[in-house]
Write an enzyme that holds these catalytic residues in place. Structure first.
Site, PDB file in Angstrom:
ATOM      1  N   GLU A 182       0.809  -1.231   0.000  1.00 18.15           N
ATOM      2  CA  GLU A 182       0.000   0.000   0.000  1.00 18.15           C
ATOM      3  C   GLU A 182       0.837   1.273   0.000  1.00 18.15           C
ATOM      4  OE1 GLU A 182      -2.794  -0.473   3.220  1.00 18.15           O
ATOM      5  OE2 GLU A 182      -3.472  -2.410   2.469  1.00 18.15           O
ATOM      6  N   GLU A 288      -6.192 -10.637  -1.582  1.00 15.51           N
ATOM      7  CA  GLU A 288      -6.989 -10.469  -0.349  1.00 15.51           C
ATOM      8  C   GLU A 288      -8.473 -10.412  -0.707  1.00 15.51           C
ATOM      9  OE1 GLU A 288      -5.537  -7.207   2.076  1.00 15.51           O
ATOM     10  OE2 GLU A 288      -3.450  -7.685   1.656  1.00 15.51           O
TER      11      GLU A 288
END
Ligand code: G3I
Length: 394
Positions: A182, A288
């Site tokens: 991220e 995910e």
């Protein structure tokens, strides 16, 4: 260069796929559109179901994020499901910086060792998540003396020590690492993370360099969310990959986390995302996956707005079917790109395990709170059992 995920289809795999396909047909005939007769104990129901890992195309891993109750084998029903259905695991929290090195220089490896052993004992590909992230990292990491932030040299030393110790411990046992997690804003610029503030933009390259030194055989990944919904962010991820490649650093895959909603991304968005990421030369992973069915929660710390927990008493059948169709559409796109993708990992085993509940009742995964397979599971099985044509050019 992927370690042992690329292989020829062996007679054994062919036999397992055929057996699974027959199981699918039998289960479908027995249960109609649903997968399991209600009233069966979950572990019995799980034993009768076809296994995702056996239906997946050669070269793919089907993974799941597991929590400590699962890697410590306290949650035996989940352990059954994980063992039967998946051939890869990711640690939901255990390998994050704060779990491994909460205090400077004090490394914790008890539950972490058990997590790795859980996967290795079952012949699974064990994934490491995550080395360098702005979140779930203790404040000491970025602190210098007298309340000022740590300087570049200090931060690089802390980063190198953490990566060398953690990756080195599981060398040749952890298949691949989310090296940086991220790092991007939604507009594709680099996030103002404390790592970046202290080190500079090359903190990403440094993390990949240290990880490569620590385990030259491990796969190394960049992992982020919204790559399928935000083209600018996707372009930022592509810039990261190209920058690493220009520096002569190897990156093996980009992970689109896949925290999705029923209305977004669309199959076309997913298709475009895989094509564009793959064009850089790296593989693509969905790391995910879950589908959030709830409306926005409202500001943190305030009572949830009325109507923000609409499925507290269960998921209505029409939404259940819409969720099943969404998963089916997504898997059809994945299979179209079956040679570009190496892993699809769900972020949690069953609805009750998901991070998306957070005080409400969400239903984002393939198994419900009773660990029964949902219609979405049946649809994913159906799509995997009869894959669509590959995309042109493959
Ligand atoms: O361990 C503490 C416990 O001691 C304490 O009593 C309890 C009280 O809240 O909190 C526990 O920690 C929680 C931790 O999960 C372990 O359960 C944290 O509050 C909670 O914030 C944390 O959430 C995790 C989240 O990352 C944090 O960012 C989720 O489980 C985990 O699923 C989620 O995973 C992330 C990926 O790493 C990166 N991509 C997004 C994804 C979803 O947010």
């Amino acid at each position: 260069m992927f370690r042992s995920t690329q292989h020829q289809r062996s007679p054994d795999i062919e036999r397992r796929r055929l057996t699974s396909a027959l199981t699918v047909a039998a289960a479908a005939a027995f249960t109609g559109a649903r997968w399991m007769p209600s009233g069966l104990a979950p572990s019995v129901a799980a034993q009768g179901a076809p296994a995702l890992k056996e239906l997946a195309p050669p070269g793919w891993l089907i993974g799941v994020a597991i929590n400590q109750n699962q890697s410590d084998a306290r949650d035996s029903i989940a352990v059954d499901l994980i063992t039967r259905q998946f051939n890869s695991i990711s640690p939901e929290n255990l390998l994050k910086f704060e779990s491994v090195q909460r205090q400077a220089g004090v490394f914790t490896f008890d539950a972490q060792d058990r997590y790795v052993a859980f996967g290795r004992d079952r012949g699974m590909a064990v994934i490491g998540h995550t080395l360098v992230w702005h979140s779930q990292t203790p404040a000491w990491v970025w602190a210098g003396g007298d309340g000022v932030p740590a300087d570049r040299a200090t931060l690089l030393e802390r980063m190198r020590t953490h990566i060398t110790t953690l990756v080195g411990r599981y060398k040749a046992r952890i298949r691949g690492w989310d090296v940086v997690n991220e790092a991007l804003n939604d507009d594709g610029t680099l996030r103002d993370s404390p790592w970046r503030r202290g080190i500079g933009d090359d903190y990403i390259a440094k993390a990949f360099e240290f990880a490569r030194e620590a385990d030259p055989g491990a796969e190394l990944y960049y992992n982020d969310y919204n790559l399928a919904t935000r083209p600018d962010k996707r372009a930022g991820a592509i810039r990261i990959v190209k920058d690493l490649q220009q520096r002569g650093l190897r990156i093996d895959a980009v992970g689109e986390q896949g925290h999705w909603r029923l209305n977004s991304p669309s199959p076309a968005d997913i298709d475009r995302t895989i094509t564009e990421l793959r064009a850089t030369g790296v593989k693509v992973m969905i790391t995910e996956l879950d589908v959030n069915l709830l409306p926005p929660a409202g500001p943190r710390g305030e009572p949830p707005p009325p109507g923000s927990n609409p499925y507290a008493n269960g998921l209505p059948d029409d939404v259940q079917q819409t969720l099943a169709r969404y998963y089916a559409d997504a898997f059809r796109v994945f299979l179209k790109h079956r040679d570009d993708i190496t892993r699809v990992t769900f972020w949690g085993v069953s609805d009750g395990d998901s991070w998306l509940n957070r005080g409400r009742v969400n239903h984002p995964l393939l198994w419900d709170r009773q660990r029964q397979p949902k219609p979405a599971f049946g649809e994913v099985v159906r799509v995997l059992a009869s894959p669509p044509a590959r995309r042109a050019g493959n």
